[in-house]
Enzyme design. Sequence first.
Site, PDB file in Angstrom:
ATOM      1  N   HIS A   1     -40.006 -10.784   6.747  1.00 28.50           N
ATOM      2  CA  HIS A   1     -41.326 -10.686   6.128  1.00 28.50           C
ATOM      3  C   HIS A   1     -42.399 -10.658   7.214  1.00 28.50           C
ATOM      4  O   HIS A   1     -42.184 -11.076   8.355  1.00 28.50           O
ATOM      5  CB  HIS A   1     -41.575 -11.867   5.171  1.00 28.50           C
TER       6      HIS A   1
ATOM      7  N   ASP B   1       0.837  -1.200   0.000  1.00 32.53           N
ATOM      8  CA  ASP B   1       0.000   0.000   0.000  1.00 32.53           C
ATOM      9  C   ASP B   1       0.873   1.251   0.000  1.00 32.53           C
ATOM     10  O   ASP B   1       1.489   1.599   1.004  1.00 32.53           O
ATOM     11  CB  ASP B   1      -0.915  -0.027   1.234  1.00 32.53           C
TER      12      ASP B   1
ATOM     13  N   GLU C   1     -36.111 -19.219   1.324  1.00 31.39           N
ATOM     14  CA  GLU C   1     -35.879 -20.093   2.465  1.00 31.39           C
ATOM     15  C   GLU C   1     -35.374 -21.442   1.985  1.00 31.39           C
ATOM     16  O   GLU C   1     -35.750 -21.908   0.908  1.00 31.39           O
ATOM     17  CB  GLU C   1     -37.195 -20.259   3.228  1.00 31.39           C
TER      18      GLU C   1
END
Length: 334
Positions: free
Chosen positions: A231, A104, A307
């Site tokens: 939900h 870096d 699901e």
Amino acid sequence: MGFSIPNSDRTDVTQIVVVMVGLPARGKSLIAGKVKRYLRWTSVKAEVFNVGKYRRTDNPHPDAKFFDVNNTEGEKARKAAAEAAVADMLKWFQDKDNKVAILDATNSTKSRRKWIYDKIVEANLLHLYVESKCDDEDLIMSNILEVKTSSPDYVGQDPEEAAKDFRDRIRNYEKVYQTIDESEKNLTYVKIINIGARVVINQIQDYLQSRLVYYLTNLHIKPRSIWLSRHGESEFNLSGQIGGDANLSERGQRYAKMLPEIVKRSGLPKNAPLTIWTSTLKRTSQTAQHLQKELGWEKLQWKALDELDSGMCDGMTVPRTDTLSPDRILTVMF
């Protein structure tokens, strides 16, 4: 999306040096940190070697003049820091379980990149140069004010003075900065322009290199918000049944109607181009219907959010599954 390399194959994975390239305030360190976390999440050992940390050993709080191309002492100190970082990086690679090192630094000139390339080839390692380019002044200034004023280089300094000095530091780098171009076409590189608005890829050959490029081209370096909602209550929730594709119950419908107001009160950013993602099941689509109508957001379905299939237990109540034989339960589970 992630991937994991089986332990039996891990010794066959190549060792790669990811070399960051770019002017200051272009998100290089942020990208380097994200790449390291991503690789470690996929069980690939990675480490960041930040040249700035090595430089701070002897020059903890330099001003912009330290980075002037005409400052020979500053240039000497910066080169020494780079040499120390590369030396430690190559030593780190002596452990063959270590797979990806991220160097870096600005690495802003062709001569510096050539020096690094020669070191990499000599050590029989692969390379991937990652250049982050940005000419959007708003993004640059935002990075300066939000990130660089909290840099260790400016600890205890006035934020406005720190931002001004850092802008002067950038100007010094701009005097000598050379973007990766056709003269370096032998390099394996990915060039990210304006935080992904445009991406240039060159000479990708290795599997792990390709996975890194895939991650980098889908990377967001600016903060984003994600709202998660279960939900609403479904008819199967009421009856205690497993799986299925049931509609919402009356109470679930009330929750769906309340959801837009709940989201608004949660600190919704103004004029943000948000997208609603649901599974393909009716209960999730019905839960999101009022969000789509009232707020006008795009709604997309993704089957991966469905699901898990309950197999032969689909539609059964939990007490009913207790009547299955152990062998049949194992079939359902596995």
